[in-house]
Design a protein around this motif. Structure first.
Motif, PDB file in Angstrom:
ATOM      1  N   GLN A  44       7.583  -5.121 -14.331  1.00 10.97           N
ATOM      2  CA  GLN A  44       7.284  -3.699 -14.134  1.00 10.97           C
ATOM      3  C   GLN A  44       5.883  -3.556 -13.554  1.00 10.97           C
ATOM      4  N   GLU A  74      10.752   4.194 -12.187  1.00  9.54           N
ATOM      5  CA  GLU A  74      10.467   4.703 -13.526  1.00  9.54           C
ATOM      6  C   GLU A  74       9.505   5.882 -13.385  1.00  9.54           C
ATOM      7  N   ASN A 263      15.038   4.656 -16.786  1.00 10.47           N
ATOM      8  CA  ASN A 263      15.371   3.310 -17.243  1.00 10.47           C
ATOM      9  C   ASN A 263      16.451   3.312 -18.320  1.00 10.47           C
TER      10      ASN A 263
END
Length: 298
Positions: A44, A74, A263
């Motif tokens: 991420q 995200e 997510n």
């Protein structure tokens, strides 16, 4: 009073069509395993220039000649979650350098690598959890209804519960398989947790209906009562409660689906579909199956 048992073949037919479609989806498309089971890297990152997830994924595919890179935006953290093959530390540094060269400064929020051996162990544990829960719940239902022997044995309540829970789990899994083929959705531990949540909610509704059937049987003094009519009466007595309970959860899940983290979108969607099917099966599948097994006439 709704004549649910009188229309049992219609309701069971709808369930059969959905179940067959789900099985066909799983057979044709299979499941796209996430890194939890297949192994790989979950990374991420937040990039200052804020490029699109598609642009980041395509840049890595082109630079490192990868067959596939899954890039999930995200929005809540303005970051991108990347699903990549298993990387060592040198490759990790190369990938980060490539992103910085292409898009500017990169902030790393999380980085996780799971090897194939660990993934295989998780897969086995997930299967054990799924089938173990189904069998344990069915045995518990059979034990809880052990004092009910007329006109249908207690173990049949357990078996019908097992069939109903399997039905409630398979239909969302069929949707996941289809979305894996069309949207690249992966099966990971979140999906397994979602299926176990569905099973837990579904059995709660089924027990409510079965318990009312049990209580009404105890109130029957005649040994030759109409079992189908009693089941239909029991279902009508509990239907509003089941629908209202499910509706509160459905509204909550819908809010999470619309406004929650991207997510968790497919995790919530799986539970939402499972809750709807669990509510449907508790009313329109489980009890009609009991009547059919008893050769009742609605």
């Amino acid at each position: 009073m709704y004549d649910i048992i009188g229309k049992k073949y219609l309701f069971l037919g709808i369930s059969a069509v959905l179940f067959i479609a789900a099985v066909a989806s799983m057979s044709i498309y299979g499941f796209k395993e996430g890194i939890d089971f297949a192994g790989g890297t979950s990374w991420q990152v937040r990039i200052i220039e804020n490029p699109s997830a598609e642009a980041v994924g395509e840049a890595l595919k082109k630079k490192f000649d990868l067959q596939e890179v899954i890039a999930i935006p995200e929005p809540t953290t303005k970051s991108i979650i990347l699903r990549l093959p298993e990387l060592n530390e040198v490759m990790h540094a190369d990938y980060r350098a490539a992103l910085e060269k292409e898009f500017g400064a990169v902030e790393e929020l999380s980085y996780e690598v799971i090897g194939p051996a660990v993934g295989n162990k998780l897969r086995q544990k997930a299967l054990w959890a799924f089938f173990g829960v189904l069998i344990a719940i069915s045995l518990y239902i059979a034990f809880a209804f052990r004092h009910v022997s007329r006109p249908i044995s207690s173990w049949k309540y357990g078996f019908v519960t097992l069939a109903t829970l399997f039905h409630d789990a398979v239909i969302p899994l069929g949707l996941v398989a289809y979305l894996g083929h069309t949207q690249g959705i992966e099966v990971n531990t979140n999906i397994i947790v979602a299926i176990l949540v569905i099973i837990g909610f579904s059995v709660h509704d089924t027990i409510v209906v079965f318990d009312r059937i049990r209580e009404n049987i105890r109130l029957e003094k005649s040994s030759s009562f109409n079992f189908a009519a009693l089941v239909n009466r029991s279902m009508n007595q509990t239907m509003i409660r089941s629908v209202n309970t499910s509706l509160t959860l459905i509204l909550t899940l819908t809010a999470l689906l619309l406004f929650g983290s991207a997510n968790l979108f497919y995790f919530v969607l799986t539970i939402l579909v499972g809750v709807v099917m669990g509510t449907y099966s508790s009313i329109f599948v489980a009890s009609p199956l009991l009547v059919l097994w008893n050769k009742g006439r609605a």
